[in-house]
Scaffold this motif. Structure first.
Motif, PDB file in Angstrom:
ATOM      1  N   LEU A   1      32.435  55.544 -12.057  1.00 43.13           N
ATOM      2  CA  LEU A   1      34.141  55.226 -11.946  1.00 43.13           C
ATOM      3  C   LEU A   1      34.096  53.449 -11.973  1.00 43.13           C
ATOM      4  O   LEU A   1      33.064  52.973 -11.321  1.00 43.13           O
ATOM      5  CB  LEU A   1      34.701  55.535 -10.677  1.00 43.13           C
ATOM      6  N   THR A   2      34.712  52.981 -12.809  1.00 39.72           N
ATOM      7  CA  THR A   2      34.856  51.591 -12.764  1.00 39.72           C
ATOM      8  C   THR A   2      36.111  51.467 -12.306  1.00 39.72           C
ATOM      9  O   THR A   2      37.597  51.278 -12.936  1.00 39.72           O
ATOM     10  CB  THR A   2      34.555  50.894 -14.243  1.00 39.72           C
TER      11      THR A   2
ATOM     12  N   THR B   1      33.912  58.421 -22.410  1.00 37.78           N
ATOM     13  CA  THR B   1      34.609  57.535 -21.607  1.00 37.78           C
ATOM     14  C   THR B   1      36.075  57.550 -21.689  1.00 37.78           C
ATOM     15  O   THR B   1      36.643  57.570 -22.701  1.00 37.78           O
ATOM     16  CB  THR B   1      34.129  56.078 -21.906  1.00 37.78           C
ATOM     17  N   LEU B   2      36.753  57.612 -20.614  1.00 36.91           N
ATOM     18  CA  LEU B   2      38.328  57.744 -20.499  1.00 36.91           C
ATOM     19  C   LEU B   2      38.816  56.401 -19.759  1.00 36.91           C
ATOM     20  O   LEU B   2      38.844  56.238 -18.781  1.00 36.91           O
ATOM     21  CB  LEU B   2      38.681  59.110 -19.774  1.00 36.91           C
ATOM     22  N   PRO B   3      39.530  55.702 -20.618  1.00 32.84           N
ATOM     23  CA  PRO B   3      40.112  54.601 -20.010  1.00 32.84           C
ATOM     24  C   PRO B   3      41.575  55.147 -19.616  1.00 32.84           C
ATOM     25  O   PRO B   3      42.434  55.759 -20.289  1.00 32.84           O
ATOM     26  CB  PRO B   3      40.346  53.440 -21.018  1.00 32.84           C
ATOM     27  N   VAL B   4      41.919  54.939 -18.381  1.00 36.06           N
ATOM     28  CA  VAL B   4      43.364  55.242 -17.862  1.00 36.06           C
ATOM     29  C   VAL B   4      43.752  54.568 -16.702  1.00 36.06           C
ATOM     30  O   VAL B   4      42.915  54.368 -15.818  1.00 36.06           O
ATOM     31  CB  VAL B   4      43.376  56.849 -17.617  1.00 36.06           C
TER      32      VAL B   4
ATOM     33  N   GLY C   1      44.338  51.644 -16.070  1.00 37.21           N
ATOM     34  CA  GLY C   1      43.399  50.392 -15.751  1.00 37.21           C
ATOM     35  C   GLY C   1      42.129  50.483 -15.355  1.00 37.21           C
ATOM     36  O   GLY C   1      41.359  49.647 -15.261  1.00 37.21           O
ATOM     37  N   ALA C   2      41.761  51.564 -15.082  1.00 44.23           N
ATOM     38  CA  ALA C   2      40.409  52.044 -14.740  1.00 44.23           C
ATOM     39  C   ALA C   2      39.675  52.795 -15.857  1.00 44.23           C
ATOM     40  O   ALA C   2      40.173  53.301 -16.752  1.00 44.23           O
ATOM     41  CB  ALA C   2      40.482  53.045 -13.589  1.00 44.23           C
ATOM     42  N   THR C   3      38.079  53.005 -15.500  1.00 43.19           N
ATOM     43  CA  THR C   3      37.449  53.697 -16.688  1.00 43.19           C
ATOM     44  C   THR C   3      36.662  54.892 -15.819  1.00 43.19           C
ATOM     45  O   THR C   3      36.107  54.502 -14.712  1.00 43.19           O
ATOM     46  CB  THR C   3      36.424  52.879 -17.153  1.00 43.19           C
TER      47      THR C   3
END
Length: 874
Positions: A758-759, A790-793, A795-797
């Protein structure tokens, strides 16, 4: 509410049974409410009044879905107002239902081989009262099952002593003001019930009959008329044509021979006749048709009654003594023999009126009856809505109301029955007529007799909003609770009951209308929108559904379908869904109690709360404001839906789930969230209580230790809003929803754990990593972690390692097959929509169906392509 019935909070109980059992809860709870006097109304109270009368069900009736629907709406309104601090009166009672009740008792007598005439009037009426005491009013017990919060100590009956006095009083006043009179007019007559009946007691349906065209007159003076009731020609006293119809101008004013009789009748010109319809000529039978009666009045035609009260022919001749239907075929045969029949059409479907009680075809009949002169009364009823003293909701129903009251005909109020309010008029031996009020002494002596008729049931029910409060006496209850706050009733009786209450209320109460608002609802129908009827096989006994799913489930289903003035479809699976909602409320509250939910003390300061806590409190206050606004607008469906989604989606599915990590960790944050959760449940249960009273009472008293949610204070919007917290949790929901969707698309089991990185740094989601991992079943990434998706959503990844969880080759093969099928479907749809010949011939619904298929194919293609892009390389 009793004086000492105040909420006394104590330490909440923390145990609930594992399952909610409505049958074990509902009956005892309702009796407790009644015993404690929660539903009673005190006329001496200084609280502001809120009054609603029950549309009085027939004493012969039992609870049907229409009753359950209407009662649910009224109960929701009154329960909320009671919680808001109003002195709330929901006035109960029953209607004596003249024809229906007399028919029931006559059927019982028939089983003994007797008729009412064998008993005589006085003994028969005693028998009806006996039946009422033993068998009538079963609906009262069924209302208790539903949870109706009515003031039982005030229950009234339209034939009780007080209401009978009210009926006699207003009859006398109207009579003295020359607004009641006796005259011979055309009425709806039931040859089986042997009484006049009101328009509302006539049910129209298409029957297969016959249309017969027949020739009147001789030679050049012949004229053709058509009828579906050939037997009435024996009572014809004219033929009417339009004054501008050139075809018949040479006949107007002439006499022509009426077949089968030794009479001649005139041809008259009248604008009522439609020259474009049929032959443009109509037979005129003033004693047996309302339109013909009006023509007869305009042209001074005689009215010949050719049938008796049993619809048997009385006219002298070969048809005398025949039933009307027997006479019909005999007369057509006789006319045919004379060469008078020009055309016959069988079967000929046309609308025919039937008695709603016994289903007999009604007969228009000239009869001496009592009438109310409605002109000035109807004008007052229209003015009260036009000047805003009375609001009709929804507003678009006003036009129907005005169309009715502005064109109201005088009202026939007499019925040829024995059960009902007898007309208080005496006739003397020398033609005297005396109307007797309740304080007058009736004439006595030889030759004096009382009118044998009784009053239309709608006459007494029209007094309901004030007669139930003690009028004509100037009682404390009348002063406190009149006018009613709102009338909740179906649009189907807007013209009958509502209009009569408006006319009588304004007349009797010095221009004060009987209610401030008329809230109209639709009819309950089956899940396909079809009218419920035993003959259709789709009628439902609401008690069956209450037995199976609980009263709350039925109530919530009905309220959730109640859009103002619109019919309400209902099916058993919907009631089952509402039962599931009640179970969800139960299980969520039980979980909350086991995890520290409390109402003890004030809410912590916002600075001590998590974003999740602040979010749910912000949403809670928005919902309080929304529900209040919807109640004031009688939007039951919308407020029920808002509460459903808030409780199930936001409180139970999101807040409870997001708070689990806090509760597991313990400490001060867990105490804060426990208090917030207690507050949310406290308010939510109060908001739900008016619609689902039983389950909320059990849960609220367990949660709070309070005496009863019935007398708890209605929630107020505190004004607390936290838009930042709402945005933060919306982002959190987006992450969880998107990753869950992706997991489902990849065929992962809900409980299957997946390594993830989690980013979240630099986003509002950083404090929620533990909750995100727990809710999404995400393991720490580990040393061998490989980000295969990889799922960008928001503002997070979220990077996932699916290498050990799915067969990528097999999944790509499956998705490629699905993609090919979707592309083929799209190509086929495009080909048809691009074919001009097809579009020119195909029905609109077929074309629309293909467009829908194309849109669905486009959606599937986009979805599958996204899934393929997100899959790791094989």
């Amino acid at each position: 509410m009793t004086e000492n019935a105040q909420q006394q909070p104590s330490a909440p109980h923390t145990e609930l049974p594992t399952q909610y059992a409505p049958a074990d809860v509902e009956g005892p709870l309702y009796e407790r409410w009644v015993e404690r006097g929660y539903f009673e109304a005190d006329a001496k109270s200084e609280k502001p009044p809120y009054t609603v009368v029950i549309p009085p069900p027939n004493v012969t009736g039992s609870l049907h879905l229409g009753h359950a629907f209407e009662h649910t709406l009224i109960d929701a309104l009154t329960r909320r107002k009671r919680m808001q601090g109003f002195e709330t009166l929901w006035q109960p009672g029953m209607d004596h239902a003249g024809i229906a009740t007399q028919n029931v008792v006559e059927r019982e007598l028939g089983k003994e081989g007797k008729s009412r005439h064998d008993l005589g009037r006085e003994a028969f009426v005693e028998r009806v009262w006996q039946w009422k005491g033993e068998s009538g009013g079963q609906i009262s017990g069924q209302m208790r099952r539903l949870g109706d919060g009515v003031a039982w100590s005030r229950e009234r009956f339209t034939m009780d002593e007080g209401l009978s006095q009210a009926v006699q009083t207003i009859f006398k006043r109207l009579y003295d003001d020359e607004l009641i009179y006796r005259a011979e007019r055309i009425i709806n007559w039931c040859p089986r019930c042997l009484t006049a009946i009101s328009d509302i007691e006539v049910e129209y349906q298409d029957d297969d009959g016959e249309l017969v065209s027949m020739k009147y007159g001789e030679g050049d003076d012949t004229i053709v008329v058509a009828t579906t009731r050939a037997e009435t020609m024996l009572g014809d006293t004219a033929v009417a044509v339009h004054p501008d119809d050139e075809r018949y101008k040479h006949l107007v004013g002439k006499e022509i021979r009426l077949p089968l009789t030794d009479r001649s009748i005139p041809v008259v010109a009248d604008t009522h006749v439609d020259p474009e319809f049929g032959t443009g000529a109509v037979k005129v039978t003033p004693a047996h048709d309302p339109n013909d009666f009006e023509i007869g009045q305009r042209h001074n035609l005689p009215s010949l009654t050719i049938m008796d009260e049993h619809a048997v022919i009385t006219a002298h001749g070969p048809f005398q003594g025949l039933d009307r239907l027997e006479a019909r075929s005999a007369i057509v045969a006789a006319l045919r023999a004379e060469g008078r029949i020009v055309a016959e059409k069988r079967p000929y479907a046309h609308s025919v009126g039937h008695c709603s009680r016994c289903k007999t075809t009604i007969e228009p009949r000239l009869s001496m009856q009592w009438w109310v002169k409605v002109g000035p009364l109807a004008k007052a009823a229209g003015d009260a809505v036009r000047d805003g003293r009375v609001k009709i909701h929804p507003q678009e129903m006003e036009k129907r109301y005005f169309d009715w009251v502005d064109n109201l005909h005088d009202w026939c109020i007499s019925r040829q029955l024995w059960w009902g309010h007898r007309i208080p008029v005496w006739y003397g031996p020398n033609g005297e007529v005396v109307c007797v009020g309740p304080d007058d002494e009736a004439p006595s002596g030889e030759g004096w007799r009382q009118d044998t008729d009784v009053l239309d049931t709608w006459f007494s029910s029209g007094l309901w909003p004030f007669s139930t409060l003690g009028w004509p006496e100037q009682t404390e209850s009348l002063a406190k609770f009149y006018p009613n706050s709102v009338l909740v009733t179906g649009y189907d009786i807007l013209f009958f009951w509502v209009a009569r209450m408006m006319m009588f209320g304004l007349y009797a109460m010095d221009g004060t209308p009987p209610f401030h608002t008329i809230a109209l609802h639709g009819m309950v129908r089956d899940q396909f929108g079809k009218k419920m009827s035993k003959s259709f096989g789709n009628a439902v006994n609401p008690l069956d559904w209450m037995d199976k799913y609980g009263s709350d489930a039925l109530r919530f289903t009905l309220a959730r379908g109640a859009n103002p003035g619109v019919d309400v479809p209902i099916g058993e699976d919907w009631v089952q869904g509402s039962r599931n909602f009640a179970n969800k409320i139960w299980n969520a509250t039980r979980f909350a109690l086991m995890n520290g939910a409390t109402v003890d003390g004030p809410l912590p300061d916002a600075s001590q709360m998590s974003a999740t806590d602040r979010w749910i409190l912000s949403r809670l206050n928005s919902v309080v404001a929304e529900v209040d606004a919807l109640y004031e607008d009688y939007q039951f469906a919308k407020l029920s839906d808002a509460l459903f989604h808030f409780a199930w989606d936001e409180v139970f599915d999101w807040y409870v789930e997001l708070s689990k990590t806090t509760f597991m960790a313990g400490g001060e944050p867990a105490k804060v969230s426990g208090r917030v959760l207690g507050e949310v449940l406290d308010v939510t249960l109060k908001l739900l209580h008016p619609v689902v009273p039983f389950v909320t009472e059990t849960l609220w008293t367990t949660l709070t230790g309070g005496e009863s949610v019935v007398i708890a204070e209605w929630p107020k919007d505190s004004g607390f809003r936290d838009t930042a917290a709402e945005k933060e949790i919306e982002s959190l929901q987006s992450v969880i929803t998107e990753v869950r969707r992706f997991r489902a698309d990849q065929g992962l089991q809900p409980g299957q754990r997946v390594p993830a990185r989690l980013t979240l740094d630099g986003t509002a989601l950083a404090p929620h990593e533990t909750a995100i991992r727990q809710l999404l079943r995400l393991q720490p990434e580990g040393d061998a972690f490989s980000a295969t998706a990889t799922l960008p959503v928001a503002g997070a990844t979220v990077a996932l390692d699916l290498s050990g969880t799915i067969d990528v080759v097999a999944e790509r093969k499956r998705l490629a097959k699905d993609l090919a099928a979707a592309e083929k479907e799209k190509a086929q749809a495009n080909a048809k929509l691009g074919n001009e010949a097809f579009l020119a011939k195909a029905p609109d619904n077929v074309v629309e169906k293909i467009r829908t298929r194309l849109a669905k194919a486009d959606e599937d293609i986009a979805r599958i392509q996204t899934q393929l892009e997100r899959l790791p390389q094989a």
